[in-house]
Design an enzyme around this catalytic site. Sequence first.
Site, short mmCIF file in Angstrom:
data_model
loop_
_atom_site.label_atom_id
_atom_site.label_comp_id
_atom_site.label_asym_id
_atom_site.label_seq_id
_atom_site.Cartn_x
_atom_site.Cartn_y
_atom_site.Cartn_z
N LYS A 97 5.02 41.35 -1.84
CA LYS A 97 4.37 40.33 -1.16
C LYS A 97 3.02 40.29 -1.26
O LYS A 97 2.34 41.43 -1.06
CB LYS A 97 4.73 40.51 0.32
N ASP A 132 7.42 37.26 -3.85
CA ASP A 132 8.05 36.69 -2.81
C ASP A 132 7.02 35.48 -2.49
O ASP A 132 5.83 35.64 -2.30
CB ASP A 132 8.35 37.70 -1.76
N ARG A 181 13.58 32.77 -8.07
CA ARG A 181 14.62 33.12 -6.69
C ARG A 181 14.54 31.67 -5.89
O ARG A 181 13.35 30.99 -5.69
CB ARG A 181 14.49 34.16 -5.80
N LYS A 184 16.28 29.15 1.10
CA LYS A 184 16.16 27.84 2.10
C LYS A 184 14.63 27.79 2.48
O LYS A 184 13.88 26.73 2.72
CB LYS A 184 16.74 27.94 3.30
N HIS A 225 22.95 33.66 2.60
CA HIS A 225 24.13 34.42 3.10
C HIS A 225 25.00 33.20 3.44
O HIS A 225 26.18 33.45 4.20
CB HIS A 225 23.64 35.10 4.25
C1 LIG Z 1 17.44 37.92 -1.34
C2 LIG Z 1 16.91 37.01 -0.25
C3 LIG Z 1 15.40 36.81 -0.50
C4 LIG Z 1 14.44 36.17 0.32
N1 LIG Z 1 13.23 35.57 0.08
C5 LIG Z 1 12.48 34.89 0.73
C6 LIG Z 1 11.17 34.41 0.08
O1 LIG Z 1 10.57 35.17 -0.73
N2 LIG Z 1 10.74 33.51 1.03
C7 LIG Z 1 11.16 32.85 2.02
O2 LIG Z 1 10.63 32.00 2.60
N3 LIG Z 1 12.62 33.42 2.50
C8 LIG Z 1 13.07 34.34 1.86
N4 LIG Z 1 14.45 34.36 2.28
C9 LIG Z 1 14.98 33.94 3.33
C10 LIG Z 1 15.60 32.52 3.36
O3 LIG Z 1 14.57 31.76 3.04
C11 LIG Z 1 16.38 32.25 4.49
O4 LIG Z 1 15.30 32.20 5.49
C12 LIG Z 1 17.45 33.39 5.00
O5 LIG Z 1 18.05 33.44 3.89
C13 LIG Z 1 18.57 32.65 5.94
O6 LIG Z 1 19.06 31.40 5.30
P1 LIG Z 1 20.56 31.55 4.54
O7 LIG Z 1 20.53 30.68 3.44
O8 LIG Z 1 20.85 33.00 4.24
O9 LIG Z 1 21.51 30.74 5.44
P2 LIG Z 1 21.63 30.28 7.08
O10 LIG Z 1 21.00 28.75 6.86
O11 LIG Z 1 20.68 31.41 7.91
O12 LIG Z 1 23.01 30.33 7.61
C14 LIG Z 1 23.87 29.32 7.09
C15 LIG Z 1 25.31 29.73 7.69
O13 LIG Z 1 25.56 30.93 6.85
C16 LIG Z 1 26.36 31.78 7.48
N5 LIG Z 1 25.68 33.11 7.78
C17 LIG Z 1 24.19 33.32 7.59
N6 LIG Z 1 24.15 34.66 7.69
C18 LIG Z 1 25.11 35.20 7.97
C19 LIG Z 1 25.48 36.66 8.50
N7 LIG Z 1 24.67 37.56 8.54
N8 LIG Z 1 26.81 36.90 8.56
C20 LIG Z 1 27.70 35.84 8.74
N9 LIG Z 1 27.43 34.59 8.26
C21 LIG Z 1 26.28 34.21 8.15
C22 LIG Z 1 26.65 31.03 8.84
O14 LIG Z 1 27.83 30.42 8.79
C23 LIG Z 1 25.25 30.32 8.97
O15 LIG Z 1 25.52 29.21 9.94
C24 LIG Z 1 15.13 35.19 1.04
C25 LIG Z 1 16.50 35.48 1.43
C26 LIG Z 1 17.27 36.37 0.76
C27 LIG Z 1 18.80 36.38 1.05
#
Ligand SMILES: Cc1cc2nc3c(=O)[nH]c(=O)nc-3n(C[C@H](O)[C@H](O)[C@H](O)COP(=O)(O)OP(=O)(O)OC[C@H]3O[C@@H](n4cnc5c(N)ncnc54)[C@H](O)[C@@H]3O)c2cc1C
Length: 331
Positions: A97, A132, A181, A184, A225
């Site tokens: 970062k 990141d 990468r 969202k 996720h």
């Molecule tokens: C490897 C990685 C790197 C990242 N790097 C950055 C970055 O550099 N900058 C940045 O701004 N953001 C980063 N993020 C965060 C990202 O932007 C999201 O805020 C974060 O991943 C939450 O969104 P989501 O897509 O995982 O799902 P969400 O929109 O949070 O969830 C969608 C659905 O998925 C399911 N779900 C989600 N989590 C779980 C769980 N733990 N257990 C069971 N079901 C679940 C549920 O059904 C939920 O309703 C990163 C995320 C990851 C995974």
Amino acid sequence: MGLTRDFFIYLSENQTLNAAAKKYGLALGANKVVAGVDVPSTIEAIRVLNSKGITATVDNLGEFVFSREEATAAKNAILEMIDALHNAGVKAHMSIKLTQIGLDVDKEFCYDNVKAIVEKAKQADNMHINMDTEDYNHTVQTFEILDQLKAEGYTNVGTVIQAYLFRASDEIEKYKDVRLRLVKGAYKEDASVAYQSKEDIDTNYIKIIEQRLLSAKAMTSIATHDHNIINHVKLFIKKHNLNTDLIEFQMLYGFRSELQEEIAKEGYQFCVYVPYGQDWYGYFMRRLAERPQNLQLVYKSIFTPDVNKKVGIAAGAVAGAVVLGKLFKRK
Ligand SMILES: Cc1cc2nc3c(=O)[nH]c(=O)nc-3n(C[C@H](O)[C@H](O)[C@H](O)COP(=O)(O)OP(=O)(O)OC[C@H]3O[C@@H](n4cnc5c(N)ncnc54)[C@H](O)[C@@H]3O)c2cc1C
């Protein structure tokens, strides 16, 4: 406010709680989502992942860096980890970062630090460095620094596209040959620059993933996720007969571990984001902000009978957090 996203984001930004947490080991269940506080324990966690066919992108945790001394210390810790990963021969690269290595101190100073990291990684078998993306203002500068590094000829560096930003599609178009990468987006952004509703963000996320998978000339990491998005991507890959050599899924360490292993066993490349270090508190609070159900990790750590001596500290920290939350609510 209750246990809402804003509440946990507020806690993650609280410097007093951050400083207090730093003094103790991993408490509040953070050991489930933070690989270790030091280099050896982190390497060990990566070996376990590698044994399951999963690679790692390693992140040295750190927040609130506003001095050259702190930024230099963070840079040195990252350089040390690059060496350790290389010497251990594990399958891993690093995520960094830019605010941790001086972006809020001075942009040129930060650039010199990133360049030292990318150069060191280049010498370590061309290890990849992912920058990141953070909140909007920092993200804009991250892309400027990426452009500068590219102009200097570095190919082992890439960044993250946040689907909530209106500019995401243009970035996908511009950086076809850069390892990216796709996420969202984790921060609270203004309606003038970013989609606000979950529906709009999800729609744009799928749109940019498809755009990228059809045009990329470099590795794409789909970091989510969300099983619905993952299933959509798998179908899209099959429908267009895409080569999966340049596609991987990513999730955070400790989240949906069974699903991580399942996807790896299906033959897709899988990479886990592995945070480590003493500065775990802000990271942990942001994970709670994203998904308050993650509080299960906290409850389990406090109420498991044989839990370590940090229970008192953990309970105190939660109580402190709740009091602070109430204060915050009053304002
Ligand atoms: C490897 C990685 C790197 C990242 N790097 C950055 C970055 O550099 N900058 C940045 O701004 N953001 C980063 N993020 C965060 C990202 O932007 C999201 O805020 C974060 O991943 C939450 O969104 P989501 O897509 O995982 O799902 P969400 O929109 O949070 O969830 C969608 C659905 O998925 C399911 N779900 C989600 N989590 C779980 C769980 N733990 N257990 C069971 N079901 C679940 C549920 O059904 C939920 O309703 C990163 C995320 C990851 C995974």
